[in-house]
Design a protein around this motif. Structure first.
Motif, short mmCIF file in Angstrom:
data_model
loop_
_atom_site.label_atom_id
_atom_site.label_comp_id
_atom_site.label_asym_id
_atom_site.label_seq_id
_atom_site.Cartn_x
_atom_site.Cartn_y
_atom_site.Cartn_z
N ALA A 171 51.09 3.52 -49.80
CA ALA A 171 49.70 3.33 -49.34
C ALA A 171 49.51 2.23 -47.72
O ALA A 171 48.84 2.69 -47.42
CB ALA A 171 48.84 2.88 -50.69
N LYS A 172 50.19 1.63 -47.64
CA LYS A 172 50.59 0.64 -46.74
C LYS A 172 50.61 1.01 -45.62
O LYS A 172 50.47 0.73 -44.59
CB LYS A 172 51.78 -0.53 -46.70
N VAL A 173 52.16 1.98 -45.28
CA VAL A 173 52.28 3.21 -44.28
C VAL A 173 50.99 3.89 -43.71
O VAL A 173 50.03 4.06 -42.77
CB VAL A 173 52.99 4.12 -45.02
N VAL A 174 50.00 4.84 -44.75
CA VAL A 174 49.43 5.52 -44.07
C VAL A 174 47.94 4.00 -43.41
O VAL A 174 47.19 4.59 -42.83
CB VAL A 174 48.28 5.91 -45.68
N ALA A 214 52.73 8.86 -41.34
CA ALA A 214 52.17 8.61 -40.34
C ALA A 214 50.69 9.81 -39.47
O ALA A 214 49.92 9.34 -40.00
CB ALA A 214 52.56 7.86 -39.54
N ASP A 215 51.59 10.63 -39.35
CA ASP A 215 50.81 11.67 -38.73
C ASP A 215 49.51 12.57 -39.73
O ASP A 215 48.81 12.51 -39.86
CB ASP A 215 51.67 13.04 -38.47
N THR A 216 49.76 12.75 -41.00
CA THR A 216 49.03 12.82 -42.31
C THR A 216 48.10 11.95 -42.66
O THR A 216 46.99 12.23 -41.66
CB THR A 216 49.67 12.98 -43.56
N ALA A 217 47.93 11.20 -41.58
CA ALA A 217 47.12 9.51 -41.74
C ALA A 217 46.08 9.52 -40.25
O ALA A 217 45.28 9.44 -40.85
CB ALA A 217 47.54 8.31 -41.83
N ARG A 218 46.84 9.56 -39.48
CA ARG A 218 45.95 10.00 -38.46
C ARG A 218 45.27 11.23 -38.10
O ARG A 218 44.56 11.33 -37.90
CB ARG A 218 47.13 10.06 -37.53
N VAL A 219 45.60 12.33 -38.90
CA VAL A 219 45.36 14.46 -38.80
C VAL A 219 43.46 13.35 -40.33
O VAL A 219 42.55 13.39 -39.52
CB VAL A 219 46.00 14.71 -39.37
N VAL A 220 44.17 12.81 -40.93
CA VAL A 220 42.61 13.13 -41.92
C VAL A 220 41.97 12.07 -41.88
O VAL A 220 40.66 11.62 -41.67
CB VAL A 220 43.60 12.71 -43.83
N TYR A 257 60.55 6.84 -38.80
CA TYR A 257 59.51 5.70 -37.95
C TYR A 257 59.75 4.13 -38.37
O TYR A 257 59.41 3.70 -37.61
CB TYR A 257 58.11 6.78 -37.57
N LEU A 258 59.98 4.06 -39.98
CA LEU A 258 59.38 2.80 -40.35
C LEU A 258 60.87 1.99 -39.91
O LEU A 258 61.40 1.78 -39.52
CB LEU A 258 59.09 2.83 -41.50
N ASP A 276 48.46 1.41 -42.71
CA ASP A 276 49.20 1.11 -40.52
C ASP A 276 48.59 1.90 -39.41
O ASP A 276 48.47 2.07 -38.50
CB ASP A 276 50.55 0.32 -41.19
N TYR A 277 48.62 3.11 -40.35
CA TYR A 277 48.65 4.27 -39.14
C TYR A 277 47.42 5.24 -39.17
O TYR A 277 47.32 6.02 -38.45
CB TYR A 277 49.75 5.66 -39.27
N SER A 278 46.31 4.36 -40.34
CA SER A 278 44.72 5.27 -40.63
C SER A 278 43.61 5.18 -40.21
O SER A 278 43.85 2.91 -39.36
CB SER A 278 44.14 5.49 -42.04
N GLU A 279 42.55 5.34 -39.02
CA GLU A 279 41.16 4.63 -38.18
C GLU A 279 41.12 4.27 -39.88
O GLU A 279 39.21 4.21 -39.38
CB GLU A 279 41.08 5.89 -37.63
N ILE A 280 40.85 4.65 -40.99
CA ILE A 280 39.57 4.63 -42.40
C ILE A 280 39.92 3.97 -42.86
O ILE A 280 41.14 3.96 -43.08
CB ILE A 280 38.81 6.02 -42.45
N PRO A 281 38.83 3.57 -43.81
CA PRO A 281 40.04 2.41 -45.03
C PRO A 281 40.55 3.47 -45.82
O PRO A 281 40.72 4.64 -45.90
CB PRO A 281 38.45 2.06 -46.19
N VAL A 282 42.02 2.58 -46.79
CA VAL A 282 42.57 2.81 -47.17
C VAL A 282 42.85 2.76 -48.97
O VAL A 282 43.08 1.28 -49.05
CB VAL A 282 44.07 3.20 -46.66
N ILE A 283 42.68 3.25 -49.80
CA ILE A 283 43.08 3.27 -50.79
C ILE A 283 43.99 2.85 -51.76
O ILE A 283 43.94 4.45 -51.97
CB ILE A 283 41.69 3.12 -52.21
#
Ligand code: CP
Length: 370
Positions: free
Chosen positions: A109-112, A86-92, A337-338, A114-121
């Motif tokens: 990948a779903k977790v990333v 989650a933190d990695t996703a927010r930062v990246v 945290y999930l 859920d926490y990302s502001e950009i598209p995830v593949i």
């Protein structure tokens, strides 16, 4: 914002549009222009080894005029210090415009996303799914057989831990192709995958003990390696390795138009003497990965659009139930945290699945261990 986490993130019509865009991308590869993703950054977060997925995504982004940052060795990133997904996703999200992630845990990948502001593949999450692999598997079949429905497709090898066959089987079922499973005992298609195929996509699978019994009937044979790195302790690799091997003698029984696919890497499932056979498509298949991933990158970055008439898959229906996922390789059992979440696959008969790994949950008070 569009993520690609599972194959059901695209409808059948959208998949057909992706094929058209991938064909256009082949022209961009040969002409070298235009730079559709100029100024955009892709971050490749690879927590597991990869040759094709990482390098073809990076090649795709560079061919589109964009740039790439990331890691292929998680030990060199802050995950080694205990940073969560989650933190990695927010930062990246603040460093890049799109994330491509591969991870050993199903649902990562779903977790990333859920926490990302950009598209995830999703570049492959544990034994769960590999949707972009599936899209270029389908592209290869469509390009060379002219359709992806009403075909007889043999899936052979490790159907339990191989993620590519899970997402591919769902797509083939949605397009109305027949699936024939050929796998060693202990490595058969998991029950939850079979139930989803039957109850959600209304397609029964069939089984063969030997390749010899079915190869003559197949339009597509999809070979896979044994996922040695995922085998539990109670399965000895030597007892399941080399059980199904395609050689010249077997290929002589296949149809002239059959195509032989493999997501690669191969170990010993396809002998090298087959590489020159005109039905051996696995290297072409892997080459098509670049154009398909160019198309997908341009779509999630919104620089190319799929027509709105293409429709989309219905979103999943979540339920609150006293159940828990006991898959030891599901991300929900590793990132504290999930919370446990489940979706309805079928009402009658009832079938629930963990939203992260797709497996069937057990009752909350069951004494089944993770
Ligand atoms: N087919 C595939 O995913 O290959 P890699 O593991 O090399 O990325």
């Amino acid at each position: 914002m569009r993520d690609i986490i599972i194959i059901d993130d695209f409808s059948n019509q959208e998949i057909e549009h992706i094929f058209q865009i991938a064909d256009d991308m082949a022209n961009i590869i040969s002409s070298g222009s235009p730079r559709l993703c100029n100024g955009k950054i892709m971050s490749t977060l690879f927590y597991e080894p990869s040759t094709r997925t990482r390098l073809s995504f990076e090649s795709a982004m560079i061919r589109l005029g964009g740039n790439v940052i990331g890691f292929a060795e998680p030990g060199s990133s802050s995950v080694a210090k205990g940073e969560t997904l989650a933190d990695t996703a927010r930062v990246v999200s603040e460093y890049a415009d799109v994330i491509v992630i591969r991870h050993p845990y199903a649902g990562a990948a779903k977790v990333v996303a859920d926490y990302s502001e950009i598209p995830v593949i999703n570049g492959g999450d544990g034994s769960h799914q590999h949707p972009t692999q599936t899209l270029y598997d389908l592209y290869t079949i469509n390009k060379h057989l002219g359709r992806i429905g009403e075909l007889k497709v043999g899936l052979c090898g490790d159907l339990r831990f191989g993620r590519t066959v899970h997402s591919l089987s769902y797509a083939l079922a949605r397009f109305g192709s027949e699936i024939i499973c050929i796998a060693p005992e202990d490595l058969e298609l998991p029950e939850h995958v079979i139930q989803r195929l039957e109850l959600k996509y209304k397609r029964k699978v069939s089984y063969a003990e030997k390749l010899d019994d079915v190869i003559g009937d197949l339009d597509v044979l999809y070979m896979t390696r044994i996922q040695k790195e995922r085998l539990p302790e109670d399965i000895d690799y030597r007892s399941v390795a080399s059980r199904f091997v395609i050689n010249k003698a077997l290929m002589s029984k296949a149809k002239k138009q059959m195509i032989l696919l493999h997501p690669l890497p191969r170990v010993d499932e396809i002998t090298y003497e087959i590489d020159d056979d005109q039905r051996a498509f696995y290297f072409r298949q892997s080459a098509y990965g670049v154009r398909v991933r160019m198309a997908l990158t341009a779509i999630v970055l919104d620089v190319l659009k799929i027509p709105t008439t293409a429709g989309s898959m219905p979103s999943s229906r979540l339920v609150t139930v006293k159940k828990r996922c006991v898959n030891p390789r599901c991300v929900v059992n590793h990132e504290s945290y999930l919370t446990q979440k489940f979706e309805v696959i079928s009402d009658l008969p009832p079938l629930l699945a963990c939203v992260y790994c797709g497996e069937k949950p057990v009752d909350e008070d069951s004494d089944t261990n993770v």
